[in-house]
Scaffold this active site. Structure first.
Site, PDB file in Angstrom:
ATOM      1  CG  ASP A  12      -1.876  -1.182   1.212  1.00 53.08           C
ATOM      2  OD1 ASP A  12      -2.306  -1.580   0.116  1.00 53.08           O
ATOM      3  OD2 ASP A  12      -2.131  -1.729   2.291  1.00 53.08           O
ATOM      4  CG  HIS A  40      -2.156  -2.100  -6.938  1.00 54.47           C
ATOM      5  ND1 HIS A  40      -1.351  -2.672  -7.892  1.00 54.47           N
ATOM      6  CD2 HIS A  40      -1.768  -2.636  -5.759  1.00 54.47           C
ATOM      7  CE1 HIS A  40      -0.516  -3.520  -7.298  1.00 54.47           C
ATOM      8  NE2 HIS A  40      -0.761  -3.523  -6.014  1.00 54.47           N
TER       9      HIS A  40
HETATM   10  P1  GDP Z   1      -0.614   0.107  -3.604  1.00 56.27           P
HETATM   11  O1  GDP Z   1      -1.277  -1.116  -3.082  1.00 56.27           O
HETATM   12  O2  GDP Z   1       0.851   0.155  -3.324  1.00 56.27           O
HETATM   13  O3  GDP Z   1      -0.907   0.363  -5.049  1.00 56.27           O
HETATM   14  O4  GDP Z   1      -1.229   1.352  -2.792  1.00 56.27           O
HETATM   15  P2  GDP Z   1      -2.776   1.587  -2.425  1.00 56.27           P
HETATM   16  O5  GDP Z   1      -3.477   2.037  -3.650  1.00 56.27           O
HETATM   17  O6  GDP Z   1      -3.330   0.438  -1.670  1.00 56.27           O
HETATM   18  O7  GDP Z   1      -2.638   2.766  -1.366  1.00 56.27           O
HETATM   19  C1  GDP Z   1      -2.171   4.022  -1.707  1.00 56.27           C
HETATM   20  C2  GDP Z   1      -3.283   5.037  -1.472  1.00 56.27           C
HETATM   21  O8  GDP Z   1      -2.729   6.331  -1.388  1.00 56.27           O
HETATM   22  C3  GDP Z   1      -4.302   5.112  -2.589  1.00 56.27           C
HETATM   23  O9  GDP Z   1      -5.562   5.368  -2.054  1.00 56.27           O
HETATM   24  C4  GDP Z   1      -3.811   6.283  -3.440  1.00 56.27           C
HETATM   25  O10 GDP Z   1      -4.865   6.932  -4.133  1.00 56.27           O
HETATM   26  C5  GDP Z   1      -3.246   7.181  -2.387  1.00 56.27           C
HETATM   27  N1  GDP Z   1      -2.093   7.972  -2.812  1.00 56.27           N
HETATM   28  C6  GDP Z   1      -1.076   7.610  -3.635  1.00 56.27           C
HETATM   29  N2  GDP Z   1      -0.140   8.573  -3.706  1.00 56.27           N
HETATM   30  C7  GDP Z   1      -0.574   9.575  -2.889  1.00 56.27           C
HETATM   31  C8  GDP Z   1      -0.020  10.828  -2.506  1.00 56.27           C
HETATM   32  O11 GDP Z   1       1.052  11.240  -2.928  1.00 56.27           O
HETATM   33  N3  GDP Z   1      -0.759  11.582  -1.644  1.00 56.27           N
HETATM   34  C9  GDP Z   1      -1.960  11.158  -1.140  1.00 56.27           C
HETATM   35  N4  GDP Z   1      -2.581  11.944  -0.284  1.00 56.27           N
HETATM   36  N5  GDP Z   1      -2.490   9.970  -1.484  1.00 56.27           N
HETATM   37  C10 GDP Z   1      -1.799   9.195  -2.329  1.00 56.27           C
HETATM   38 MG    MG Z   2      -2.795  -1.629  -1.810  1.00 51.45          MG
END
Ligand code: GDP
Ligand code: MG
Length: 424
Positions: A12, A40
């Site tokens: 995440d 994601h």
């Molecule tokens: P993944 O599993 O690694 O792809 O990550 P996730 O999608 O589960 O969690 C990352 C969350 O953070 C998501 O809800 C994204 O929309 C959000 N996100 C990603 N980059 C940023 C950022 O730079 N700032 C903020 N505030 N949210 C972000």
């Molecule tokens: Mg995730």
């Protein structure tokens, strides 16, 4: 050109978001491990998308997306996920989605066994997503799994299913005393969800090899992070697959090809879903505040994520496991409301300070050592170049680089595609 995008922490970190951003420069995006336990979240000009099985490159019209042989694929989930995205206007056809004939099918009885085992463990549960991932991988190593390519020869497959179900019931009914699974229901399931996928199934190893030979650029998208790797992570509170960048060519189907670049995705603070030791964990009000500011709720499961400050000990280990050549630091904007920001710089283990990530059994005895640095205490979501960032934010980034011994090349300051700063 082969690049991997992988998680430095517990997952995440924002891998989907970075794949969405960087896939503009690639021809193919390939998932190489894990299954629909991934979550994601991608937000771009087309809307908000949650991806569990599909590579995040599916949101780019010209990108071909591959589900590699290292994956375990829940075909019902895949069908529903693809339909959900199609309803959001995303094109998904056999032209832009290719499924490895060697990928493992997550069967309904894997989901059942995952639940039965977590329930049996009760207070000692592993924190599984209950999506059948561990039982599916276990069967792969037992050589009792169904591979996607078998769906191309259904009559032969359905005969085999009868034998597999007989064997499975030794555990389902014999061991767990649950109602037995029937071969008829499993075959019906494969007919309903497997047969319509037949045009998507191919030898993706050949496809990737040919693409590479033709000079195409390939991006590998990992699920979860180094600390959830089945071997290098915090066992047994890990996933059941290899989340490591070095595994990407193998899990994708091109063991002959070498990775050119590993980009580690690292979060500006820590979050962790599920059970197990999490040394730098915040509790009480501090945790509630950070969780709310970072919207830390699981994309796949909706579970509230455990949170804490940046953990330099775990992250440095993660950088090493991922062989990261560069880092994308995500969610820096979440820390914008703090006068002072805490960082876990070391662990105290049995009275001694350490910066080395220990063998998992020792983690329960580790206490975090927190240091405070100056916060920037101002909105940074509009920043687009390094000089836009406040000095304290640049210092925070430089300190993390030093602690993790790796260059931070991208910093994201918002969830939308263009909300990032290229540092170098
Ligand atoms: P993944 O599993 O690694 O792809 O990550 P996730 O999608 O589960 O969690 C990352 C969350 O953070 C998501 O809800 C994204 O929309 C959000 N996100 C990603 N980059 C940023 C950022 O730079 N700032 C903020 N505030 N949210 C972000
Ligand atoms: Mg995730």
């Amino acid at each position: 050109m082969l690049t991997s995008i992988c998680g430095i922490n517990w997952g995440d970190e924002g891998k989907g978001r970075m794949v969405d951003l960087l896939s503009g420069g690639y021809d193919i995006v390939c998932r190489y491990q894990g299954g629909n336990n991934a979550g994601h979240t991608v937000i771009n000009e087309r809307g908000k998308f949650i991806l569990n099985l599909l590579p995040s490159g599916i949101l780019r019209e010209n990108v071909v997306n591959v589900l590699g042989l290292g994956m375990v694929i829940d075909i019902k989930h895949l069908t529903e996920e693809a339909d959900r995205l199609r309803a959001q206007g995303v094109k998904i056809t056999p032209d832009n989605l290719k499924i490895s004939d060697r990928a493992t099918v997550t069967m309904p009885y894997h989901v059942l066994l995952d639940c039965l085992e977590e329930d049996r463990l009760a207070g000692k549960k592993f924190g599984s997503t209950r999506r059948g991932i561990a039982p599916a991988y276990a069967d792969r190593y037992m050589k009792k799994s169904v591979r996607m390519g078998e769906l191309l020869h259904p009559e032969q497959l359905y005969e085999r299913v009868k034998d597999i179900v007989e064997w499975k019931n030794l555990t389902v009914a014999g061991g767990y005393r649950n109602a037995p699974v029937t071969a008829e229901e499993v075959i019906e399931y494969l007919k309903t969800y497997g047969e319509p996928l037949r045009d998507y199934i191919c030898d993706t190893g050949k496809l990737l090899n040919d693409a590479e030979a033709a000079g195409k650029k390939i991006l590998f998208e990992a699920q979860l992070g180094a600390l959830r790797d089945v071997d290098y992570g915090i066992i047994p509170f890990t996933s059941s697959s290899s989340t490591i960048a070095a595994y990407a060519p193998i899990g994708a189907g091109v063991p002959n090809l070498k990775l050119h670049k590993s980009i580690g995705i690292m979060k500006a603070y820590s979050s962790c879903v599920g059970e197990g030791p999490f040394v730098a964990e915040y509790f009480g009000e501090k945790a509630v505040r950070l969780r709310e500011e970072g919207s830390e709720y699981g994309a796949a499961t909706g579970r509230p994520r455990r949170v804490g400050p940046f953990d330099a000990v775990a992250s440095r280990y993660g950088v090493r496991c991922q062989g990261a050549d560069e880092i994308a630091l995500t969610k820096l904007d979440v820390l914008s409301d703090y006068e002072e920001i805490e960082i876990c710089t070391a662990y105290e283990l049995d009275g001694k300070l350490t910066r080395e990530f220990p063998y998992p059994d020792a983690l329960d005895r580790c206490k975090p050592v927190f240091e405070k640095v100056k916060g920037w205490n101002t909105d940074i979501s509009h920043c687009r170049k390094p000089s836009d960032l406040p000095k304290a934010a640049r210092e925070y980034i430089a300190l993390l680089e030093k602690l993790c011994e790796c260059n931070i090349v991208y910093v994201s300051v918002g969830a939308e595609r263009d909300e990032y700063v290229k540092m170098k």
